[in-house]
Design a protein around this motif. Structure first.
Motif, PDB file in Angstrom:
ATOM      1  N   CYS A  45     -17.679  37.999  31.233  1.00 16.65           N
ATOM      2  CA  CYS A  45     -17.542  36.747  31.984  1.00 16.65           C
ATOM      3  C   CYS A  45     -16.106  36.274  31.777  1.00 16.65           C
ATOM      4  CB  CYS A  45     -18.537  35.713  31.459  1.00 16.65           C
ATOM      5  SG  CYS A  45     -18.288  34.076  32.122  1.00 16.65           S
ATOM      6  N   ASN A  49     -13.973  28.458  31.505  1.00 15.03           N
ATOM      7  CA  ASN A  49     -14.864  27.576  30.769  1.00 15.03           C
ATOM      8  C   ASN A  49     -16.268  28.192  30.728  1.00 15.03           C
ATOM      9  OD1 ASN A  49     -15.900  25.427  29.422  1.00 15.03           O
ATOM     10  ND2 ASN A  49     -15.959  24.058  31.180  1.00 15.03           N
ATOM     11  N   PRO A  50     -16.590  28.963  29.682  1.00 11.09           N
ATOM     12  CA  PRO A  50     -17.904  29.612  29.631  1.00 11.09           C
ATOM     13  C   PRO A  50     -19.028  28.600  29.431  1.00 11.09           C
ATOM     14  CG  PRO A  50     -16.646  30.104  27.651  1.00 11.09           C
ATOM     15  CD  PRO A  50     -15.756  29.326  28.549  1.00 11.09           C
ATOM     16  N   CYS A  51     -20.244  29.007  29.776  1.00 16.93           N
ATOM     17  CA  CYS A  51     -21.399  28.125  29.642  1.00 16.93           C
ATOM     18  C   CYS A  51     -21.768  27.957  28.160  1.00 16.93           C
ATOM     19  CB  CYS A  51     -22.584  28.690  30.423  1.00 16.93           C
ATOM     20  SG  CYS A  51     -23.127  30.299  29.836  1.00 16.93           S
ATOM     21  N   ASP A  52     -22.664  27.028  27.889  1.00 14.70           N
ATOM     22  CA  ASP A  52     -23.049  26.723  26.506  1.00 14.70           C
ATOM     23  C   ASP A  52     -23.693  27.918  25.813  1.00 14.70           C
ATOM     24  OD1 ASP A  52     -22.076  24.169  26.775  1.00 14.70           O
ATOM     25  OD2 ASP A  52     -24.016  23.316  27.371  1.00 14.70           O
ATOM     26  N   ARG A  54     -23.113  31.073  26.383  1.00 14.45           N
ATOM     27  CA  ARG A  54     -22.038  32.027  26.079  1.00 14.45           C
ATOM     28  C   ARG A  54     -21.213  31.544  24.881  1.00 14.45           C
ATOM     29  NH1 ARG A  54     -20.426  37.262  26.541  1.00 14.45           N
ATOM     30  NH2 ARG A  54     -18.190  37.319  26.352  1.00 14.45           N
ATOM     31  N   LYS A  55     -20.935  30.240  24.815  1.00 13.48           N
ATOM     32  CA  LYS A  55     -20.189  29.689  23.680  1.00 13.48           C
ATOM     33  C   LYS A  55     -20.960  29.894  22.380  1.00 13.48           C
ATOM     34  CE  LYS A  55     -17.739  26.084  26.224  1.00 13.48           C
ATOM     35  NZ  LYS A  55     -17.597  24.639  26.418  1.00 13.48           N
TER      36      LYS A  55
END
Length: 74
Positions: A45, A49-52, A54-55
């Motif tokens: 990805c 700004n990755p999704c939560d 992914r974080k």
């Protein structure tokens, strides 16, 4: 029908040899092109700004790598 059986046996032998190679080398099967790393992409990805979810995965991976580095013998 005999060609189907022959093809199945050849495929089965191929998978068996791959399994033995994996067991001996303890290394996963990889592609020869280098994958996304060869293109300079660090992650699948490539968004800013990755999704939560992914974080959270990235944080868990970093924590695991840090723990492995601390416990490394060599």
């Amino acid at each position: 029908m005999s060609s189907f059986i022959a093809a199945f046996v050849v495929l089965l032998v191929f998978f068996l040899l791959m399994s033995v190679g994996y067991i001996i080398k303890k290394k996963a099967v990889e592609g020869s092109c280098g994958g996304l790393g060869a293109l300079g992409i660090e992650k699948a990805c490539d968004c800013d700004n990755p999704c939560d979810a992914r974080k959270a995965r990235m944080a868990a991976e970093e924590a695991r790598e840090k723990k492995l580095a601390q416990n490394r013998i060599l």
